[in-house]
Scaffold this motif. Structure first.
Motif, PDB file in Angstrom:
ATOM      1  N   ALA A  48      45.550  28.398  66.774  1.00 53.67           N
ATOM      2  CA  ALA A  48      44.080  28.055  66.443  1.00 53.67           C
ATOM      3  C   ALA A  48      42.587  28.162  65.511  1.00 53.67           C
ATOM      4  CB  ALA A  48      43.418  28.535  67.682  1.00 53.67           C
ATOM      5  N   ARG A  49      42.472  27.684  64.777  1.00 51.86           N
ATOM      6  CA  ARG A  49      41.485  27.862  63.054  1.00 51.86           C
ATOM      7  C   ARG A  49      39.985  28.781  64.550  1.00 51.86           C
ATOM      8  NH1 ARG A  49      40.951  22.663  59.495  1.00 51.86           N
ATOM      9  NH2 ARG A  49      39.820  24.228  58.982  1.00 51.86           N
ATOM     10  N   PRO A  50      39.850  29.309  63.178  1.00 54.52           N
ATOM     11  CA  PRO A  50      38.186  29.863  63.509  1.00 54.52           C
ATOM     12  C   PRO A  50      37.257  28.560  63.115  1.00 54.52           C
ATOM     13  CG  PRO A  50      38.775  31.103  61.974  1.00 54.52           C
ATOM     14  CD  PRO A  50      40.369  30.547  61.726  1.00 54.52           C
ATOM     15  N   THR A  51      36.637  28.603  64.658  1.00 54.93           N
ATOM     16  CA  THR A  51      35.738  27.957  65.154  1.00 54.93           C
ATOM     17  C   THR A  51      34.604  28.230  64.126  1.00 54.93           C
ATOM     18  OG1 THR A  51      35.950  27.821  67.375  1.00 54.93           O
ATOM     19  CG2 THR A  51      33.679  27.124  66.891  1.00 54.93           C
ATOM     20  N   LEU A  52      33.630  29.272  63.743  1.00 52.66           N
ATOM     21  CA  LEU A  52      32.727  29.923  62.875  1.00 52.66           C
ATOM     22  C   LEU A  52      33.378  30.993  61.920  1.00 52.66           C
ATOM     23  CD1 LEU A  52      30.031  28.465  62.456  1.00 52.66           C
ATOM     24  CD2 LEU A  52      28.447  29.582  64.061  1.00 52.66           C
ATOM     25  N   THR A  53      32.101  31.864  61.418  1.00 52.62           N
ATOM     26  CA  THR A  53      32.291  32.266  60.203  1.00 52.62           C
ATOM     27  C   THR A  53      30.898  33.204  60.608  1.00 52.62           C
ATOM     28  OG1 THR A  53      33.786  31.910  58.547  1.00 52.62           O
ATOM     29  CG2 THR A  53      31.589  33.727  57.893  1.00 52.62           C
ATOM     30  N   VAL A  54      31.293  34.435  61.463  1.00 55.45           N
ATOM     31  CA  VAL A  54      29.938  35.202  62.447  1.00 55.45           C
ATOM     32  C   VAL A  54      30.100  36.198  61.354  1.00 55.45           C
ATOM     33  CG1 VAL A  54      30.037  33.572  64.441  1.00 55.45           C
ATOM     34  CG2 VAL A  54      30.753  35.998  63.821  1.00 55.45           C
ATOM     35  N   THR A  55      28.880  37.007  61.533  1.00 61.14           N
ATOM     36  CA  THR A  55      28.228  38.414  61.334  1.00 61.14           C
ATOM     37  C   THR A  55      27.635  39.238  63.036  1.00 61.14           C
ATOM     38  OG1 THR A  55      26.309  38.029  61.202  1.00 61.14           O
ATOM     39  CG2 THR A  55      27.580  38.349  59.075  1.00 61.14           C
ATOM     40  N   VAL A  56      28.814  39.957  62.934  1.00 61.32           N
ATOM     41  CA  VAL A  56      28.308  41.503  64.342  1.00 61.32           C
ATOM     42  C   VAL A  56      27.475  42.611  63.991  1.00 61.32           C
ATOM     43  CG1 VAL A  56      30.312  40.669  64.962  1.00 61.32           C
ATOM     44  CG2 VAL A  56      30.964  42.426  64.025  1.00 61.32           C
ATOM     45  N   ALA A  57      26.804  42.627  65.171  1.00 57.90           N
ATOM     46  CA  ALA A  57      25.777  44.430  65.336  1.00 57.90           C
ATOM     47  C   ALA A  57      26.475  44.843  66.438  1.00 57.90           C
ATOM     48  CB  ALA A  57      24.456  44.395  64.501  1.00 57.90           C
ATOM     49  N   LYS A  58      25.976  45.994  66.599  1.00 60.07           N
ATOM     50  CA  LYS A  58      25.812  46.883  67.844  1.00 60.07           C
ATOM     51  C   LYS A  58      24.552  47.346  68.466  1.00 60.07           C
ATOM     52  CE  LYS A  58      30.232  49.970  67.459  1.00 60.07           C
ATOM     53  NZ  LYS A  58      30.945  50.816  66.883  1.00 60.07           N
ATOM     54  N   ALA A  59      24.758  47.217  69.389  1.00 59.94           N
ATOM     55  CA  ALA A  59      23.160  47.621  70.763  1.00 59.94           C
ATOM     56  C   ALA A  59      21.995  48.682  69.872  1.00 59.94           C
ATOM     57  CB  ALA A  59      22.507  47.260  71.390  1.00 59.94           C
ATOM     58  N   GLU A  60      21.066  48.938  68.832  1.00 58.44           N
ATOM     59  CA  GLU A  60      21.039  50.127  68.121  1.00 58.44           C
ATOM     60  C   GLU A  60      19.553  51.013  69.256  1.00 58.44           C
ATOM     61  OE1 GLU A  60      19.756  48.945  64.522  1.00 58.44           O
ATOM     62  OE2 GLU A  60      21.867  48.966  63.877  1.00 58.44           O
ATOM     63  N   PRO A  61      19.393  51.976  69.919  1.00 61.18           N
ATOM     64  CA  PRO A  61      18.433  52.584  70.506  1.00 61.18           C
ATOM     65  C   PRO A  61      17.478  52.605  69.335  1.00 61.18           C
ATOM     66  CG  PRO A  61      19.720  54.594  69.575  1.00 61.18           C
ATOM     67  CD  PRO A  61      20.189  53.189  69.113  1.00 61.18           C
ATOM     68  N   THR A  62      16.202  52.326  69.749  1.00 53.52           N
ATOM     69  CA  THR A  62      14.568  51.824  68.767  1.00 53.52           C
ATOM     70  C   THR A  62      13.777  51.966  69.820  1.00 53.52           C
ATOM     71  OG1 THR A  62      15.754  49.974  68.213  1.00 53.52           O
ATOM     72  CG2 THR A  62      13.497  50.027  68.008  1.00 53.52           C
ATOM     73  N   GLU A  63      12.854  53.219  69.447  1.00 52.48           N
ATOM     74  CA  GLU A  63      11.631  53.902  70.256  1.00 52.48           C
ATOM     75  C   GLU A  63      10.674  52.277  70.641  1.00 52.48           C
ATOM     76  OE1 GLU A  63       9.473  57.188  71.689  1.00 52.48           O
ATOM     77  OE2 GLU A  63      11.815  57.352  70.556  1.00 52.48           O
ATOM     78  N   LEU A  64      10.712  52.710  71.605  1.00 52.80           N
ATOM     79  CA  LEU A  64       9.469  50.813  72.615  1.00 52.80           C
ATOM     80  C   LEU A  64       8.015  51.506  72.970  1.00 52.80           C
ATOM     81  CD1 LEU A  64      12.124  48.307  73.455  1.00 52.80           C
ATOM     82  CD2 LEU A  64      10.733  48.804  71.193  1.00 52.80           C
ATOM     83  N   THR A  65       7.590  50.793  72.638  1.00 56.86           N
ATOM     84  CA  THR A  65       5.985  51.996  73.598  1.00 56.86           C
ATOM     85  C   THR A  65       5.817  50.652  75.235  1.00 56.86           C
ATOM     86  OG1 THR A  65       4.783  51.263  71.730  1.00 56.86           O
ATOM     87  CG2 THR A  65       3.592  51.174  74.235  1.00 56.86           C
ATOM     88  N   LEU A  66       5.497  51.692  76.124  1.00 55.87           N
ATOM     89  CA  LEU A  66       5.948  51.476  77.332  1.00 55.87           C
ATOM     90  C   LEU A  66       4.551  50.956  77.734  1.00 55.87           C
ATOM     91  CD1 LEU A  66       7.363  54.805  79.185  1.00 55.87           C
ATOM     92  CD2 LEU A  66       8.351  52.213  79.136  1.00 55.87           C
TER      93      LEU A  66
END
Length: 407
Positions: A50-68
Motif C-alpha cells: 500500500a502507498r501512504p494516503t497522506l503526509t502528516v505531522t503528529v503531536a502528543k497530548a500536553e498538560p496545560t494550565e486551564l481555568t475552571l
C-alpha cells in the motif's frame, strides 16, 4: 497428388502457429517469477504494497494550565435607575437641554419650565406678606396701648383681650403669608429640572411646549452609568461562587466584558431552582457592545487546573462526535472518539483518557479515514498552528472540519 500438397500445407501452417505462440510465451517473463519488479512489489500475502494516503505531522497530548469556569446566562440591566420628573403642575415646558445617551453630572440643568406664572404668584405672595406685616404692626401697637391703660380702668378687660387677640391673629397671618411665599419660591426653583446624580440619560419623554402635571416622568437616568449582569445560577452550583469572583460576560454581538460579582441573591426561585448573581460591569459609555436589556452569557472564574490538551486542528467532527486519529506503530491511523472540554488559544482539553504516549495526527487529520497508511514528517512550526496538508487527499477521503471546545 493435390490432396497430399494440401495436407502438407495445413501441417506447415499449424506448425508456424505453434512456433509463434511458443515464442510469445518464452519472451513474456512471468510477473510472479522471483527477481521481477512485480514480485518485489508483493507482500508476504501476495498483495501489492500500500502507498501512504497522506503526509502528516503528529503531536502528543500536553498538560496545560486551564481555568475552571462555570457557565451561566442572564440579562444585562442598569445598576439603579432614577426617575426625573416635575414637582410643578400646570407649567409649560420651555426648554429641554439633554437627550438619550447624554452623560450628565449631579445638579446639571436638564430642562426648564416657563417661569412667568410662578413669578407672578411669587410677587402676589410678597405683597400679601407685606400687607400682613403692616396689619400685624398696627395690631401690636393697639395691644401695647391697651395694656398701658389696663391699670387705669379706662378700658374694660374684654376690650383689652380683643386687642391682644387681634395682635396674635395678625402675627399668625404674617407667618401664613411667609409660608405661602416660601412655597411659591420653591415652585420657582422647580421650574428648573436638575439631575439628581451622575449618570447617563436612558430615556426621555420631555417635549418642548407640553404642559405636564406634578410627578410626571421627564427623564430616566442610569445612576453613575453602572450596569450589572443578572446571571441565573442553579442552586447546586451557587455555593461555588463568592462575592468578588471574576466573570467574563459575552453579549449576543460577541462583545466581551470583564466584571466582578457584587452580591448574590439571598433566595432561590422555587419554580426554576435558580438564584440571581449580580455582576458589576464597567461604565456603560465605555462598552458599546453591552447595553441594558441585552441577554448575555458568561463564565465565572473558579480557579485553575492542569489538563491534557491537543491542537485544535487535530479535532475532527464526524457523525456528531469529535474524533482524533492516533498513529499506530505500522504508520497506520486509528480513529478515536474524544470528549472535548475547555479551550485556551489553539489548544483544546480532552476530558476522556487517551492511551499513554499516544501520538495524535495534527496536520492533515481532516482528510484521513480509520486505518489509512500515512507518512509522518516533522512539523514546520508549532503543532496544530493551522498548517495545510502536504499532499492531496486520496479518492473518497472526507473534508476537513473544526469544532470549538465549549468551556
Amino acid at each position: 497428388m493435390k490432396r497430399i500438397k494440401r495436407s502438407t500445407l495445413a501441417i506447415a501452417l499449424l506448425a508456424l502457429v505453434v512456433i509463434a505462440a511458443a515464442a510469445v510465451w518464452l519472451t513474456r517473463k512471468p510477473a510472479n517469477e522471483p527477481g521481477t519488479p512485480a514480485a518485489a512489489a508483493k507482500g508476504k500475502a501476495g498483495a501489492p504494497a500500500a502507498r501512504p494516503t497522506l503526509t502528516v505531522t503528529v503531536a502528543k497530548a500536553e498538560p496545560t494550565e486551564l481555568t475552571l469556569t462555570l457557565a451561566a446566562n442572564g440579562n444585562v440591566a442598569a445598576w439603579q435607575e432614577a426617575s426625573v420628573g416635575s414637582e410643578s403642575s400646570g407649567l409649560k415646558l420651555a426648554e429641554v437641554r439633554v437627550n438619550v445617551g447624554d452623560e450628565v453630572k449631579k445638579g446639571q440643568l436638564l430642562a426648564v419650565f416657563s417661569p412667568e406664572t410662578v413669578r407672578a404668584d411669587i410677587a402676589q405672595s410678597r405683597a400679601s406678606l407685606a400687607e400682613a406685616r403692616a396689619t400685624a404692626a398696627d395690631a401690636a401697637g393697639n395691644a401695647a396701648r391697651a395694656r398701658t391703660l389696663q391699670a387705669t380702668g379706662a378700658l374694660s378687660q374684654q376690650q383689652i383681650n380683643q386687642y391682644q387677640t387681634a395682635e396674635q391673629t395678625a402675627k399668625a397671618r404674617v407667618e401664613a403669608a411667609e409660608a405661602v411665599l416660601a412655597a411659591q419660591e420653591v415652585r420657582g426653583r422647580n421650574t428648573q429640572v436638575l439631575a439628581p446624580d451622575d449618570g447617563v440619560i436612558s430615556s426621555r419623554t420631555a417635549t418642548v411646549g407640553s404642559v405636564v402635571a406634578a410627578g410626571t416622568e421627564l427623564f430616566r437616568l442610569i445612576r453613575q452609568g453602572r450596569l450589572e449582569w443578572r446571571a441565573e445560577v442553579t442552586s447546586a452550583e451557587l455555593s461555588r461562587i463568592a462575592v468578588g469572583t471574576t466573570a467574563f460576560v459575552v453579549s449576543a454581538s460577541g462583545a466581551q466584558v470583564r466584571g466582578k460579582v457584587r452580591s448574590i441573591a439571598p433566595t432561590v426561585d422555587p419554580q426554576t431552582r435558580a438564584a440571581l448573581v449580580y455582576v458589576d460591569l464597567p461604565n456603560v459609555q465605555q462598552n458599546t457592545g453591552i447595553k441594558a436589556g441585552m441577554f448575555a452569557r458568561g463564565d465565572f472564574e473558579l480557579g485553575r487546573s492542569s489538563a491534557p490538551t491537543v491542537p485544535q486542528s487535530s479535532i475532527v467532527p464526524r457523525d456528531g462526535f469529535n474524533n482524533v486519529f492516533m498513529l499506530l506503530p505500522d504508520n497506520r491511523v486509528a480513529q478515536l472518539k474524544v470528549q472535548t472540554g475547555r479551550r485556551v488559544g489553539e489548544r483544546v482539553e480532552i476530558t476522556n483518557a487517551l492511551p499513554e504516549g499516544a501520538q495524535i495526527v495534527v496536520q492533515g487529520a481532516g482528510f484521513l479515514n480509520d486505518g489509512d497508511l500515512v507518512r509522518v514528517v516533522a512539523a514546520a512550526g508549532p503543532a496544530g498552528a493551522g498548517a495545510q496538508p502536504a499532499a492531496a487527499p486520496a479518492a473518497g477521503g472526507q473534508g476537513t472540519g473544526e469544532t470549538r471546545a465549549r468551556p
